[in-house]
Design a protein around this motif. Structure first.
Motif, short mmCIF file in Angstrom:
data_model
loop_
_atom_site.label_atom_id
_atom_site.label_comp_id
_atom_site.label_asym_id
_atom_site.label_seq_id
_atom_site.Cartn_x
_atom_site.Cartn_y
_atom_site.Cartn_z
N VAL A 51 0.84 -1.20 0.00
CA VAL A 51 0.00 0.00 0.00
C VAL A 51 0.87 1.25 0.00
CG1 VAL A 51 -1.71 1.31 1.32
CG2 VAL A 51 -1.96 -1.14 1.08
N ARG A 52 2.00 1.19 0.69
CA ARG A 52 2.91 2.35 0.72
C ARG A 52 3.75 2.44 -0.53
NH1 ARG A 52 5.42 2.97 6.72
NH2 ARG A 52 3.55 2.48 7.88
N ASN A 53 3.65 1.43 -1.39
CA ASN A 53 4.43 1.37 -2.63
C ASN A 53 5.93 1.23 -2.37
OD1 ASN A 53 4.00 1.06 -5.29
ND2 ASN A 53 4.26 3.21 -5.83
N ASN A 54 6.27 0.54 -1.29
CA ASN A 54 7.70 0.27 -1.01
C ASN A 54 8.11 -0.99 -1.76
OD1 ASN A 54 7.54 1.28 2.49
ND2 ASN A 54 7.82 2.47 0.65
N ALA A 55 9.35 -1.01 -2.25
CA ALA A 55 9.83 -2.16 -3.01
C ALA A 55 10.37 -3.24 -2.07
CB ALA A 55 10.91 -1.72 -3.96
N VAL A 56 10.15 -4.50 -2.43
CA VAL A 56 10.78 -5.61 -1.72
C VAL A 56 11.74 -6.29 -2.69
CG1 VAL A 56 10.44 -7.84 -0.57
CG2 VAL A 56 8.80 -5.99 -0.20
N ALA A 57 13.00 -6.40 -2.28
CA ALA A 57 14.00 -6.99 -3.17
C ALA A 57 14.17 -8.48 -2.91
CB ALA A 57 15.34 -6.29 -2.97
N LEU A 58 13.98 -8.89 -1.65
CA LEU A 58 14.31 -10.28 -1.33
C LEU A 58 13.48 -10.80 -0.15
CD1 LEU A 58 16.82 -12.52 -1.63
CD2 LEU A 58 17.45 -11.48 0.55
N PHE A 59 13.03 -12.06 -0.31
CA PHE A 59 12.45 -12.79 0.82
C PHE A 59 13.42 -13.89 1.19
CE2 PHE A 59 8.55 -11.50 -1.58
CZ PHE A 59 8.02 -10.66 -0.62
N PRO A 82 5.98 -9.96 -7.43
CA PRO A 82 6.45 -11.00 -8.35
C PRO A 82 7.92 -10.87 -8.72
CG PRO A 82 4.96 -9.45 -9.46
CD PRO A 82 4.94 -9.11 -8.02
N ASP A 83 8.50 -9.65 -8.57
CA ASP A 83 9.90 -9.48 -8.97
C ASP A 83 10.90 -9.75 -7.84
OD1 ASP A 83 9.20 -8.60 -11.56
OD2 ASP A 83 8.58 -6.69 -10.66
N GLU A 131 22.00 -8.12 -7.18
CA GLU A 131 22.49 -7.43 -8.39
C GLU A 131 21.51 -7.64 -9.53
OE1 GLU A 131 26.46 -8.48 -9.77
OE2 GLU A 131 27.18 -7.81 -7.79
N ASP A 132 21.05 -8.86 -9.64
CA ASP A 132 20.10 -9.21 -10.68
C ASP A 132 18.80 -8.41 -10.49
OD1 ASP A 132 19.42 -10.68 -12.86
OD2 ASP A 132 18.38 -12.21 -11.67
N TRP A 133 18.36 -8.36 -9.25
CA TRP A 133 17.12 -7.62 -8.95
C TRP A 133 17.28 -6.13 -9.30
CZ3 TRP A 133 15.78 -3.57 -5.68
CH2 TRP A 133 14.41 -3.36 -5.51
N GLN A 134 18.42 -5.54 -8.89
CA GLN A 134 18.66 -4.11 -9.16
C GLN A 134 18.66 -3.83 -10.66
OE1 GLN A 134 18.88 -1.58 -7.30
NE2 GLN A 134 19.60 -2.11 -5.26
N ALA A 135 19.22 -4.76 -11.43
CA ALA A 135 19.37 -4.52 -12.86
C ALA A 135 18.03 -4.51 -13.58
CB ALA A 135 20.26 -5.60 -13.47
N THR A 136 17.07 -5.23 -13.08
CA THR A 136 15.81 -5.36 -13.83
C THR A 136 14.65 -4.62 -13.19
OG1 THR A 136 15.38 -7.38 -12.63
CG2 THR A 136 16.36 -7.63 -14.82
N PHE A 137 14.83 -4.19 -11.95
CA PHE A 137 13.66 -3.64 -11.27
C PHE A 137 13.45 -2.16 -11.61
CE2 PHE A 137 11.30 -1.86 -7.73
CZ PHE A 137 10.24 -2.72 -7.74
N PRO A 138 12.26 -1.79 -12.12
CA PRO A 138 12.03 -0.38 -12.44
C PRO A 138 11.87 0.42 -11.15
CG PRO A 138 10.02 -1.67 -12.77
CD PRO A 138 11.09 -2.64 -12.36
#
Ligand SMILES: Cc1cc2nc3c(=O)[nH]c(=O)nc-3n(C[C@H](O)[C@H](O)[C@H](O)COP(=O)(O)OP(=O)(O)OC[C@H]3O[C@@H](n4cnc5c(N)ncnc54)[C@H](O)[C@@H]3O)c2cc1C
Length: 557
Positions: A51-59, A82-83, A131-138
């Motif tokens: 809801v806050r529109n915060n990104a999650v990079a990893l679980f 999903p990303d 690194e992979d997440w950073q490269a593709t995440f808008p």
């Protein structure tokens, strides 16, 4: 920008603390590390993050947990994120089960407990995934988000207020929840009651306001609503070109200056899509741009800008006391009224009811994107209507101008008439007036009277923009200063009739140019009787008025 989140979940507190410690040690500079002791608790956290529109990079999740296993949790979590990268923590004994589940939950990696030393068994795996997440995440939008209905007047007012105050926001139209995954992801997380109480404004800190007032919106979006001082040399009411110019000149010449604006600095000019005749800008500039530059300039000289509405004035000896809508009062020696004019209302059945739901006064630039590939109707034949038509022609399929007269020559600048004629998707209908607006909850059609044939046609319409002249809003000053029969404020020589000074005037001089019937209260811009209604003249008056303010202050005791 809020840091992306690394979320770790484990029901074993010791393990949870250990993994959190190791994650922080390496990643705290770039990521926010959060933890949860169970799958359901973790789901709560990620719903709020969404809801806050915060990104999650990893679980990073333990597999064996009571209630919800790691894989079961991840299956739900990836619907919201999903990303995000997904890593399962398993004990040696559970390895086979974890591998079997990898495909189901699209797990990127599994790690065996214990992971010591992390430099060898944890960080290399996570580094690669991140690194992979950073490269593709808008990059995520992280400002204010407004969820509402395109046809709701309250939603329009909020969007308009934020846009004109240059507060970035993201608009989420609830009607697009079926097709827009981002809107759906927010809507799905709201309770039923919240979905009914729209518009909903979600602030980056998690605060949610349903149907906020503009005052609440101003307060929570970083605008200043309370005066820092109780006394000012100069208080200016109205932040259009005239008020802004006075503020810049007043503060730059050493006056303690406050400017009070109830909507957004820039005034009517701020709503203009392109001002082409303002000196020094040969290719024109948008009113929003002019306002933004002027605000920066005013702030640089130390002007205090308040987002508030002045509702009355009281005189107390040399003090002019200004009351604001929230009940606060501030005093000053010199007061400058620069409240401009407001759009005249179109008096036809249905118009008032549907205002904000397809019918708008002024160019309402915030609605332009929504009119893409639709027909837009504009009522009016002056420069403001012409500029709006040019602006909407970039988005709409067709722009129809409904003009009461039979020519534009008397009411519009020649350069604009030429531009309108050269724009193929603009159509001008002369001798035409809107006599009724139709629609249940939003505008669906308009009745247009052709004054030549006396025929009325009902035309399907979703967007109608009305620009039919303007009137001053000065009733709140009625008992204080003299006005003409239309409400414009009289000043200077207009107040001296047959050699007589205005009633109650006690000074042994005539009112100065731009001074009202009350010494020390000045008026500039469109609200002044006899003013030339242009940006440059407002700016000119605002700056000239300051020299009269100085003369007045030099004698005030
Ligand atoms: C669409 C459009 C296009 C235009 N294009 C041009 C152009 O190309 N060239 C040109 O020269 N002119 C143009 N004009 C005219 C020009 O914008 C105006 O003449 C000018 O803005 C007048 O400035 P002002 O400061 O006197 O008043 P305004 O611009 O009307 O500003 C008055 C401000 O006072 C605020 N206010 C009112 N009451 C209160 C209160 N009680 N408390 C606090 N705040 C209050 C209002 O919210 C408003 O922001 C255009 C106007 C419009 C609407």
């Amino acid at each position: 920008m809020a840091k992306p989140v690394l979320l770790t979940v484990d029901d074993d507190r010791e393990v949870l603390r250990a993994i959190e410690r190791d994650l922080r040690r390496k990643y705290a500079g770039d990521y926010r590390v959060l933890r949860a002791e169970s799958g359901p608790a973790a789901l709560e956290i990620i719903r709020e993050l969404k809801v806050r529109n915060n990104a999650v990079a990893l679980f990073l999740v333990d597999q064996r947990m009571p209630g919800l296993s790691g894989v079961e949790f991840l299956e739900q979590a990836i619907k919201l994120y999903p990303d995000a990268k997904r890593v399962l923590l398993t004990a040696y004994a559970d390895t086979d089960a974890a591998i079997a589940a990898i495909n189901e939950a699209g797990i990127n990696h599994y790690l065996l407990k214990p992971w010591d030393p992390p430099e060898e068994n944890l960080y290399p795996v996570l580094d690669e995934l991140l690194e992979d997440w950073q490269a593709t995440f808008p990059p995520q939008f992280e400002g204010i988000r407004v969820l509402g209905n395109r046809w709701s007047p309250a939603s329009h007012n909020i969007k308009d207020f934020l846009a004109r105050n240059h507060v970035p926001y993201q608009w989420l139209d609830i009607e697009t929840a079926g097709t827009d995954a981002e809107v759906r992801s927010v809507v799905d997380l709201l309770e039923e009651k919240e979905k009914r109480d729209l518009p909903l404004v979600i602030f980056p800190n998690g605060l949610r306001l349903h149907q906020p007032t503009l005052g609440e919106l101003a307060q929570n979006s970083g605008l200043k609503t309370r005066a820092a001082e109780t006394f000012y040399d100069l208080a200016i009411v109205g932040g259009g070109p005239a008020g802004l110019a006075a503020a810049v000149y007043g503060a730059s010449e050493g006056l303690r200056t406050v400017m009070i604006e109830r909507e957004a600095p820039g005034g009517q000019a701020g709503m203009s899509s392109r001002i082409e005749n303002y000196l020094g800008f040969p290719t024109g500039l948008s009113g929003g741009d002019l306002a933004r530059r002027a605000v920066v300039q005013a702030r640089r000289f130390g002007v205090e800008i308040l987002s508030a509405e002045a509702t009355s004035i009281r005189l107390d000896g040399p003090y002019r006391l200004l009351k604001l809508r929230d009940g606060a009062e501030l005093s000053c020696h010199a007061l400058l009224v620069a409240t401009g004019v407001e759009w005249r209302k179109l008096d036809a059945p249905g118009v008032e009811r549907l205002t904000g739901a397809g019918i708008y006064y002024g160019a309402a630039m915030t609605e332009a994107m929504s009119t893409r590939d639709e027909d837009v109707f504009i009522v009016g034949g002056a420069n403001s209507a012409g500029q709006a038509a040019m602006y909407f022609s970039k988005y709409a399929r067709r722009v129809v101008m409904l003009v009461r007269g039979s020519s534009l020559a008397a009411s519009m600048s020649q350069y604009l008439i030429k531009q309108l004629k050269e724009t193929t998707n603009i159509q001008i209908e002369f001798d035409s007036s809107v006599v009724e607006a139709h629609g249940q909850d939003r505008l669906e059609a308009i009745s247009v009277l052709c004054t030549k044939s006396n025929e009325v046609n009902i035309v399907p319409a979703n967007s109608l923009f009305i620009m039919i002249g303007a009137a001053p809003n000065t009733n709140w000053l009625a008992d204080i200063v003299e006005r003409d029969e239309r409400g414009f404020i009289l000043s200077g020589p207009d107040l001296v009739r047959d050699g007589k000074r205005p009633k109650g005037w006690q000074l042994d001089r005539d009112p100065a140019l731009l001074e009202t019937s009350v010494p020390g209260i000045f008026v500039v811009g469109d609200v002044r009787h006899g003013s030339v209604k242009r940006v440059a003249s407002g700016v000119g008056e605002g700056s000239v008025a300051i020299s009269f303010v100085h003369q007045y202050l030099s004698k005030v005791v």
